[in-house]
Scaffold this motif. Structure first.
Motif, short mmCIF file in Angstrom:
data_model
loop_
_atom_site.label_atom_id
_atom_site.label_comp_id
_atom_site.label_asym_id
_atom_site.label_seq_id
_atom_site.Cartn_x
_atom_site.Cartn_y
_atom_site.Cartn_z
N CYS A 1 0.84 -1.21 0.00
CA CYS A 1 0.00 0.00 0.00
C CYS A 1 0.87 1.25 0.00
CB CYS A 1 -0.93 0.00 1.20
SG CYS A 1 -2.32 -1.12 1.05
N TYR A 2 1.95 1.23 0.76
CA TYR A 2 2.85 2.38 0.79
C TYR A 2 3.60 2.54 -0.53
CZ TYR A 2 2.14 3.58 5.65
OH TYR A 2 1.59 4.01 6.82
N VAL A 3 3.79 1.47 -1.28
CA VAL A 3 4.42 1.56 -2.60
C VAL A 3 3.41 2.03 -3.63
CG1 VAL A 3 5.46 0.20 -4.45
CG2 VAL A 3 6.18 -0.17 -2.09
N TYR A 4 2.19 1.53 -3.56
CA TYR A 4 1.19 1.81 -4.59
C TYR A 4 0.61 3.23 -4.49
CZ TYR A 4 -3.04 1.53 -7.38
OH TYR A 4 -4.02 1.78 -8.29
N ASP A 5 0.43 3.74 -3.29
CA ASP A 5 -0.22 5.04 -3.14
C ASP A 5 0.51 6.16 -3.88
OD1 ASP A 5 -2.40 6.56 -2.11
OD2 ASP A 5 -0.98 7.45 -0.68
N PRO A 6 1.84 6.29 -3.79
CA PRO A 6 2.49 7.34 -4.60
C PRO A 6 2.36 7.10 -6.11
CG PRO A 6 3.96 6.58 -2.87
CD PRO A 6 2.77 5.68 -2.87
N ARG B 1 -1.90 12.55 -11.95
CA ARG B 1 -1.27 13.73 -12.57
C ARG B 1 -0.83 13.44 -14.00
NH1 ARG B 1 1.50 13.79 -7.44
NH2 ARG B 1 3.29 12.87 -8.52
N GLY B 2 -0.96 12.20 -14.44
CA GLY B 2 -0.58 11.84 -15.80
C GLY B 2 0.81 11.24 -15.92
N GLU B 3 1.47 10.98 -14.80
CA GLU B 3 2.81 10.40 -14.80
C GLU B 3 2.71 8.91 -14.49
OE1 GLU B 3 4.85 12.48 -11.75
OE2 GLU B 3 4.23 14.43 -12.49
N THR B 4 2.81 8.08 -15.48
CA THR B 4 2.76 6.63 -15.26
C THR B 4 4.12 6.03 -15.56
OG1 THR B 4 1.99 6.29 -17.51
CG2 THR B 4 0.31 6.45 -15.80
N ASN B 5 4.38 4.92 -14.91
CA ASN B 5 5.63 4.19 -15.17
C ASN B 5 5.34 2.68 -15.14
OD1 ASN B 5 5.38 3.60 -12.48
ND2 ASN B 5 7.09 4.85 -11.82
N PHE B 6 6.38 1.91 -15.25
CA PHE B 6 6.27 0.45 -15.32
C PHE B 6 5.58 -0.13 -14.10
CE2 PHE B 6 8.16 -3.66 -14.17
CZ PHE B 6 7.69 -4.42 -15.22
N PHE B 7 5.93 0.36 -12.91
CA PHE B 7 5.38 -0.20 -11.68
C PHE B 7 3.88 0.08 -11.55
CE2 PHE B 7 9.90 0.19 -10.59
CZ PHE B 7 10.14 -1.14 -10.32
N TYR B 8 3.43 1.23 -12.05
CA TYR B 8 2.00 1.51 -12.02
C TYR B 8 1.24 0.47 -12.87
CZ TYR B 8 -2.51 3.60 -12.88
OH TYR B 8 -3.87 3.79 -12.97
N PHE B 9 1.76 0.20 -14.06
CA PHE B 9 1.10 -0.79 -14.92
C PHE B 9 1.20 -2.20 -14.34
CE2 PHE B 9 2.00 2.58 -18.10
CZ PHE B 9 0.68 2.89 -18.37
N LEU B 10 2.27 -2.47 -13.62
CA LEU B 10 2.40 -3.77 -12.95
C LEU B 10 1.31 -3.94 -11.89
CD1 LEU B 10 4.33 -6.26 -12.84
CD2 LEU B 10 5.45 -5.10 -10.95
N PHE B 11 1.08 -2.91 -11.09
CA PHE B 11 0.02 -2.97 -10.08
C PHE B 11 -1.35 -3.02 -10.74
CE2 PHE B 11 3.21 -1.69 -7.02
CZ PHE B 11 2.77 -2.30 -5.85
N ASP B 12 -1.53 -2.29 -11.81
CA ASP B 12 -2.82 -2.30 -12.51
C ASP B 12 -3.13 -3.69 -13.08
OD1 ASP B 12 -5.13 -0.91 -13.43
OD2 ASP B 12 -4.25 -0.90 -15.45
N ASP B 13 -2.13 -4.31 -13.69
CA ASP B 13 -2.33 -5.66 -14.21
C ASP B 13 -2.58 -6.66 -13.10
OD1 ASP B 13 -2.00 -4.72 -16.76
OD2 ASP B 13 0.10 -5.34 -16.93
N ALA B 14 -1.87 -6.53 -11.98
CA ALA B 14 -2.08 -7.43 -10.84
C ALA B 14 -3.50 -7.28 -10.30
CB ALA B 14 -1.05 -7.16 -9.75
N GLN B 15 -4.00 -6.05 -10.26
CA GLN B 15 -5.36 -5.82 -9.78
C GLN B 15 -6.39 -6.52 -10.66
OE1 GLN B 15 -6.45 -1.71 -9.73
NE2 GLN B 15 -8.50 -2.10 -8.96
#
Length: 99
Positions: free
Chosen positions: A47-52, A59-73
């Motif tokens: 949760c502490y990793v995902y919230d930031p 704000r429109g700033e996405t990276n690899f880890f955001y998509f990793l969490f999105d796919d896991a969800q």
């Protein structure tokens, strides 16, 4: 020799410890608390990793880890539905054979 069970039907009536919070012989809690503690700690850390990442995505700033969490969800939503479906069949089968 026949074993007697408590009124809940799950826990044996022989206690291994005195007091209001006594564990009963064969109870599940002593066996699973380390895994529960590990799962809770892992979920809190994630949760502490995902919230930031989530706030940056707003704000429109996405990276690899955001998509990793999105796919896991999305994957876990499918898997938990499937596991719930299978457990429903298991419980129905066990109940119908028991009664």
């Amino acid at each position: 020799m026949r074993r007697t069970f408590s009124s809940t039907g799950i826990l044996p009536s022989v206690s291994t410890m005195d007091g209001p919070y006594s564990f009963r012989a064969g109870a599940l809690f002593p066996a699973v608390w380390p895994l529960t503690l590990f799962s809770m700690s892992l979920a809190l850390a994630l949760c502490y990793v995902y919230d930031p990442l989530r706030r940056a995505a707003k704000r429109g700033e996405t990276n690899f880890f955001y998509f990793l969490f999105d796919d896991a969800q999305k994957f876990l939503a499918i898997v938990t539905t499937f596991v719930t479906f299978i457990l429903g069949f298991f419980n129905a089968t066990v109940f119908s054979r028991w009664c």
